[in-house]
Scaffold this active site. Structure first.
Site, PDB file in Angstrom:
ATOM      1  N   HIS A  93      11.039   8.235  38.894  1.00  0.00           N
ATOM      2  CA  HIS A  93      10.800   6.815  39.158  1.00  0.00           C
ATOM      3  C   HIS A  93       9.601   6.309  38.359  1.00  0.00           C
ATOM      4  O   HIS A  93       8.524   6.882  38.437  1.00  0.00           O
ATOM      5  CB  HIS A  93      10.544   6.664  40.665  1.00  0.00           C
ATOM      6  CG  HIS A  93      10.371   5.258  41.123  1.00  0.00           C
ATOM      7  ND1 HIS A  93       9.310   4.856  41.882  1.00  0.00           N
ATOM      8  CD2 HIS A  93      11.148   4.160  40.937  1.00  0.00           C
ATOM      9  CE1 HIS A  93       9.432   3.564  42.156  1.00  0.00           C
ATOM     10  NE2 HIS A  93      10.536   3.115  41.602  1.00  0.00           N
ATOM     11  N   GLU A 134      13.776   6.330  35.234  1.00  0.00           N
ATOM     12  CA  GLU A 134      13.920   4.911  35.585  1.00  0.00           C
ATOM     13  C   GLU A 134      12.664   4.198  35.155  1.00  0.00           C
ATOM     14  O   GLU A 134      11.559   4.730  35.321  1.00  0.00           O
ATOM     15  CB  GLU A 134      14.103   4.763  37.103  1.00  0.00           C
ATOM     16  CG  GLU A 134      14.330   3.327  37.566  1.00  0.00           C
ATOM     17  CD  GLU A 134      13.099   2.567  38.014  1.00  0.00           C
ATOM     18  OE1 GLU A 134      13.239   1.411  38.418  1.00  0.00           O
ATOM     19  OE2 GLU A 134      11.970   3.120  37.970  1.00  0.00           O
ATOM     20  N   ASP A 183      11.033  -0.119  34.473  1.00  0.00           N
ATOM     21  CA  ASP A 183      11.236  -1.553  34.683  1.00  0.00           C
ATOM     22  C   ASP A 183      10.980  -2.304  33.379  1.00  0.00           C
ATOM     23  O   ASP A 183       9.979  -2.041  32.704  1.00  0.00           O
ATOM     24  CB  ASP A 183      10.261  -2.053  35.761  1.00  0.00           C
ATOM     25  CG  ASP A 183      10.339  -1.217  37.018  1.00  0.00           C
ATOM     26  OD1 ASP A 183      11.391  -1.247  37.673  1.00  0.00           O
ATOM     27  OD2 ASP A 183       9.357  -0.500  37.328  1.00  0.00           O
ATOM     28  N   HIS A 214       6.358  -3.483  35.671  1.00  0.00           N
ATOM     29  CA  HIS A 214       6.968  -3.732  36.978  1.00  0.00           C
ATOM     30  C   HIS A 214       6.690  -5.137  37.489  1.00  0.00           C
ATOM     31  O   HIS A 214       7.596  -5.880  37.858  1.00  0.00           O
ATOM     32  CB  HIS A 214       6.458  -2.690  37.981  1.00  0.00           C
ATOM     33  CG  HIS A 214       7.070  -2.815  39.342  1.00  0.00           C
ATOM     34  ND1 HIS A 214       6.634  -3.726  40.287  1.00  0.00           N
ATOM     35  CD2 HIS A 214       8.103  -2.157  39.921  1.00  0.00           C
ATOM     36  CE1 HIS A 214       7.370  -3.613  41.380  1.00  0.00           C
ATOM     37  NE2 HIS A 214       8.267  -2.668  41.186  1.00  0.00           N
ATOM     38  N   GLU A 251      15.786  -0.629  34.536  1.00  0.00           N
ATOM     39  CA  GLU A 251      15.841  -1.654  35.582  1.00  0.00           C
ATOM     40  C   GLU A 251      15.414  -2.983  34.965  1.00  0.00           C
ATOM     41  O   GLU A 251      14.265  -3.136  34.539  1.00  0.00           O
ATOM     42  CB  GLU A 251      14.945  -1.313  36.779  1.00  0.00           C
ATOM     43  CG  GLU A 251      15.130  -2.389  37.841  1.00  0.00           C
ATOM     44  CD  GLU A 251      14.190  -2.333  39.029  1.00  0.00           C
ATOM     45  OE1 GLU A 251      13.652  -1.255  39.355  1.00  0.00           O
ATOM     46  OE2 GLU A 251      14.005  -3.408  39.626  1.00  0.00           O
TER      47      GLU A 251
END
Ligand code: G3P
Ligand code: MG
Length: 248
Positions: free
Chosen positions: A13, A40, A42, A55, A115
């Site tokens: 993450h 993952e 952002d 993020h 993401e």
């Protein structure tokens, strides 16, 4: 349609969770060094439309900048420090572009979950630009990156711009009762669910309709095993030094 999950079952993450500054190349290196084969992260747009890893809408928490990131060009963002907030060992760590992360992950045979995290008000533009960039950057990849977003507007724009890239719908709280219709409309392979709102019945329902389930963010090894036993396809974790792919 029965959707196959071609990716690893464990996903780091934000690159390396909390042990390196999130959404930086340093974090993705740490995740990779700990055996993770999928990351993952952002992604949103700079003022001049370049996809970058970040993020929050604002800069304060993860850099020495201030205000909305979307007000700064890539050159202006690149002058900021995205590592010192975490620890002095990472002082000077720059904001990564999606292009630099594509180069690293491709060179290291690491898969990506991008993401799409649009700055509020920029959902369609971000979905479109990130999908187009991903399509070009991963043109030679063995597996394309998985695109995901909480924003259905962003996912729809990504679908129109790059229909061949796989997509998943992120759900923040309880899954809406019409999740099958949403997945069908957006052409998504599955749901990426918040661990706090996951039940065995929901996992079974999603899987029995031929969709995939990935769950974020799980930092307890027993819970990881339980979710995988329930039929979840993948788990996002921050604990990259203890919940490692080789311990599953
Ligand atoms: O993509 C899974 C997870 O990252 C969603 O929540 O806030 O950590 O981006 P967040
Ligand atoms: Mg995320």
């Amino acid at each position: 349609m029965n959707h196959h999950w071609p990716y690893p079952a464990l996903i780091a993450h934000r690159g390396a969770g909390k042990i390196a500054p999130e959404n930086t190349l340093a974090a993705i290196r740490v995740g990779t060094q700990n055996g993770f084969r999928m990351m993952e992260y952002d992604v949103k747009l700079s003022r001049d439309g370049v996809p970058v890893l970040l993020h929050d809408d604002t800069l304060e928490r993860t850099s020495n900048g201030q205000g909305l990131a979307s007000r700064l060009t890539l050159a202006e963002l690149s002058a900021l420090d995205f590592g010192a907030w975490h620890s002095s060992a990472y002082a000077g760590e720059p904001i990564p572009t999606l292009g630099s992360i594509a180069a690293f992950t491709l060179a290291n045979q690491v898969h990506s979950n991008i993401e799409i995290k649009p700055t509020t008000g920029h959902e369609a533009e971000t979905g479109r630009q990130v999908a187009l960039a991903a399509l070009a950057l991963w043109a030679q990849a063995s597996l394309p990156p998985l695109l995901s977003s909480f924003s259905e507007v962003a996912l729809e724009a990504a679908q129109q711009a790059a229909p061949t890239l796989p997509r998943a719908l992120l759900i923040e709280e309880e899954a809406p009762v019409d999740w099958p219709e949403r997945l069908e409309r957006l052409g998504c392979m599955g749901l990426n669910l918040n661990d706090r709102f996951v039940s065995q019945a929901l996992v079974q329902a999603v899987r029995s309709k031929g969709y995939t389930v990935a769950v974020w963010t799980v930092n307890d090894a027993e819970r990881v095993r339980e979710l995988l036993d329930w039929g979840c396809n993948a788990i996002f974790t921050d604990k990259v030094t203890t919940i490692r792919p080789d311990t599953l």
